[in-house]
Design an enzyme around this catalytic site. Structure first.
Site, short mmCIF file in Angstrom:
data_model
loop_
_atom_site.label_atom_id
_atom_site.label_comp_id
_atom_site.label_asym_id
_atom_site.label_seq_id
_atom_site.Cartn_x
_atom_site.Cartn_y
_atom_site.Cartn_z
N HIS A 185 1.50 -1.39 -0.06
CA HIS A 185 -0.09 -0.13 0.13
C HIS A 185 0.81 1.63 -0.17
O HIS A 185 2.36 1.35 0.45
CB HIS A 185 -0.82 0.31 1.39
N ASP A 242 -0.16 4.73 0.96
CA ASP A 242 -1.00 5.86 1.83
C ASP A 242 0.29 4.94 2.95
O ASP A 242 -0.12 4.28 3.05
CB ASP A 242 -2.46 5.96 2.07
N ASP A 296 6.85 0.79 6.15
CA ASP A 296 4.86 1.17 6.13
C ASP A 296 5.05 2.46 4.96
O ASP A 296 3.71 2.89 5.74
CB ASP A 296 4.93 0.62 7.63
N GLU A 343 -5.28 1.91 3.22
CA GLU A 343 -5.22 0.76 4.18
C GLU A 343 -4.88 1.08 5.41
O GLU A 343 -5.40 0.81 6.48
CB GLU A 343 -3.75 -0.02 3.78
N GLU A 344 -4.53 2.05 5.47
CA GLU A 344 -4.03 2.79 6.67
C GLU A 344 -5.14 3.28 7.74
O GLU A 344 -5.34 3.57 8.93
CB GLU A 344 -3.54 3.72 7.14
N HIS A 384 4.41 3.23 12.26
CA HIS A 384 3.14 4.52 13.05
C HIS A 384 2.97 5.51 13.90
O HIS A 384 2.74 6.00 14.72
CB HIS A 384 1.71 3.70 13.68
#
Length: 450
Positions: free
Chosen positions: A90, A92, A123, A154-155, A420
């Protein structure tokens, strides 16, 4: 091309990988237009489509039901009867969070002590470069048919691709699916992720008064919404730190490789005196039990706050659930627990924001064996099995849509990456080793399945 030649070729491609990753990290592709312009996501999607087109794919942008765009593509080989592998990642990213806590600009790839820092460096933009570097290393020597999907939301957990896949099942159908959104035990220690927790996100709101009231004149008898919210949130953990949501089990045990407490302390950057929460082993708490986390609270900030009783407050909660627990049931249990915990007659409401299914991967098939062999060759040590506390709801959708496909979860996101969180980074040697792993897997899987 021999394994030695592939390794050399990957090494030669790493300067290009860094340049491409820098370009991609600079795109602030947070899939939330309330925080960042949607144009950055569109730019990232276009860049990914062009990059894979340069690697021989026919690519296009596909609109998904949540308004995001996925990059889809395909590339065929000339080998009769070759299997098909779907590559996933992904583009995003999470918002940067705590800009003042970043040691480097979050949207500028910066090298510090041999690691590359930036939001999405691991990520999941680092995994996009893992795919691209593997494909570039193989060049025209493509031994399998390939399909591609790179997600754009996705996030955010808004389910765009989860809804898209069943409606376009033939577009992405494959024998094996490489989900590049996890990582290894540590730098240089290869692993495949076999278990994912699901999740339930809710927003709990408390209203106690119609407006602020002077704390000197009314504080005491007047119900305080913020104090009520704190009281409710405190019921989510017991004295040992275990999550205790009425109706959810909290005694699961992890049956795979352990996660030593001291290793966890080091990976999380905890101080020597910090107490680890939970009554089981670290792996039990991370991978086999439900865990509630308070993600954010809306209330008056300390600076500028008045001497007043707070009339309303709300919090955003994240409940991680292990395989075997259904999101719908977990959402009902969490909602019921919160409503029952409301004190003093305050008005409490719960909005379920998003849910995601947990996932347990099947092992022992030809793709699993091929990945074990590829990791052994690339890293010089055996592949291990990991659980993952995070959620990838798409995995359940893929398993349901393609029940005959093997799904393998791999990637560059080892614990030091701090995904994150502020100061996210990637070890470039992990991009190189995992790109070599993927190239070796694609070549070996073609032979093993022929």
């Amino acid at each position: 091309m021999s394994a030695v030649d592939l390794r050399k070729r990957v090494g030669e491609l790493m300067p290009r990988a860094r340049e491409d990753l820098a370009t991609l990290v600079a795109m602030r592709s947070v899939a939330d237009p309330r925080q960042f312009p949607a144009a950055d996501c569109r730019r990232a999607a276009g860049w990914v489509a062009d990059a894979f087109a340069g690697a021989g794919f026919a690519t296009r942008l596909a609109d998904t039901p949540d308004g995001s765009q996925a990059v889809v593509g395909s590339r065929s080989c000339r080998r009769p009867g070759a299997p098909t592998v779907l590559l996933y990642a992904h583009y995003d990213v999470q918002p940067p969070l705590g800009d003042d806590e970043w040691r480097t600009p979050p949207f500028r790839l910066t090298e510090v002590d041999g690691r590359w820092y930036g939001r999405g460096a691991a990520d999941c933009k680092g995994n996009i470069l893992m795919h691209l570097t593997a494909l570039r290393a193989l060049g025209d020597d493509l031994p399998v048919h390939l399909k591609l999907v790179v997600e754009g939301s996705e996030e955010q957990g808004t389910g765009g691709l989860e809804a898209f896949v069943p409606e376009h099942a033939d577009l992405l159908r494959a024998d094996t699916i490489l989900v590049a959104d996890t990582g290894n035990v540590a730098v240089g220690q290869p692993a495949v992720t076999v278990s994912l927790r699901g999740m339930v996100n809710v927003v709990v709101s408390v209203e106690a008064l119609s407006s602020e009231l002077h704390s000197g004149m009314f504080g005491g008898p007047a119900p305080d919404a913020l104090a009520a919210l704190v009281s409710v949130l405190a019921t989510l953990r017991d004295d040992a730190g275990d999550t205790t949501v009425d109706g959810l089990p909290n005694d699961g045990r992890w049956s795979g490789a352990p996660y030593p407490a001291e290793q966890f302390r080091a990976d999380a950057g905890l101080s020597p005196g910090a107490v680890l929460l939970g009554s089981g082993e670290v792996a039990d708490t991370l991978w086999a039990r439900s865990t509630a986390t308070v993600l954010g609270i809306d209330c008056p900030p300390v600076v500028g706050s008045a001497a007043a009783v707070t009339p309303r407050a709300r919090a955003r909660l994240n409940l991680r659930i292990p395989p075997g627990v259904e999101p719908a049931g977990a959402a009902r249990a969490l909602t019921g627990h919160l409503l029952a915990a409301a004190p003093w007659g305050v008005r409490l409401s719960v909005e379920v924001e998003a849910t995601g299914h947990p996932f347990r991967m099947a092992t022992g098939g030809p793709a699993y064996r091929g990945m074990a062999a590829a990791m052994q060759s690339a890293y010089g040590r055996p592949m291990t099995q990991l659980g993952q506390g995070g959620s990838i709801p798409l995995c359940t959708v893929l398993a349901e849509t393609y029940p005959g496909a093997e799904i393998l979860l791999i990637g560059v996101e080892e614990p030091q990456a701090r995904i994150h969180a502020p100061n996210e980074s990637v070890a470039p040697e992990e991009i190189a080793a995992m790109a070599l792993t993927e190239a070796l897997f694609l070549r070996g899987y073609a032979v093993g399945s022929g």
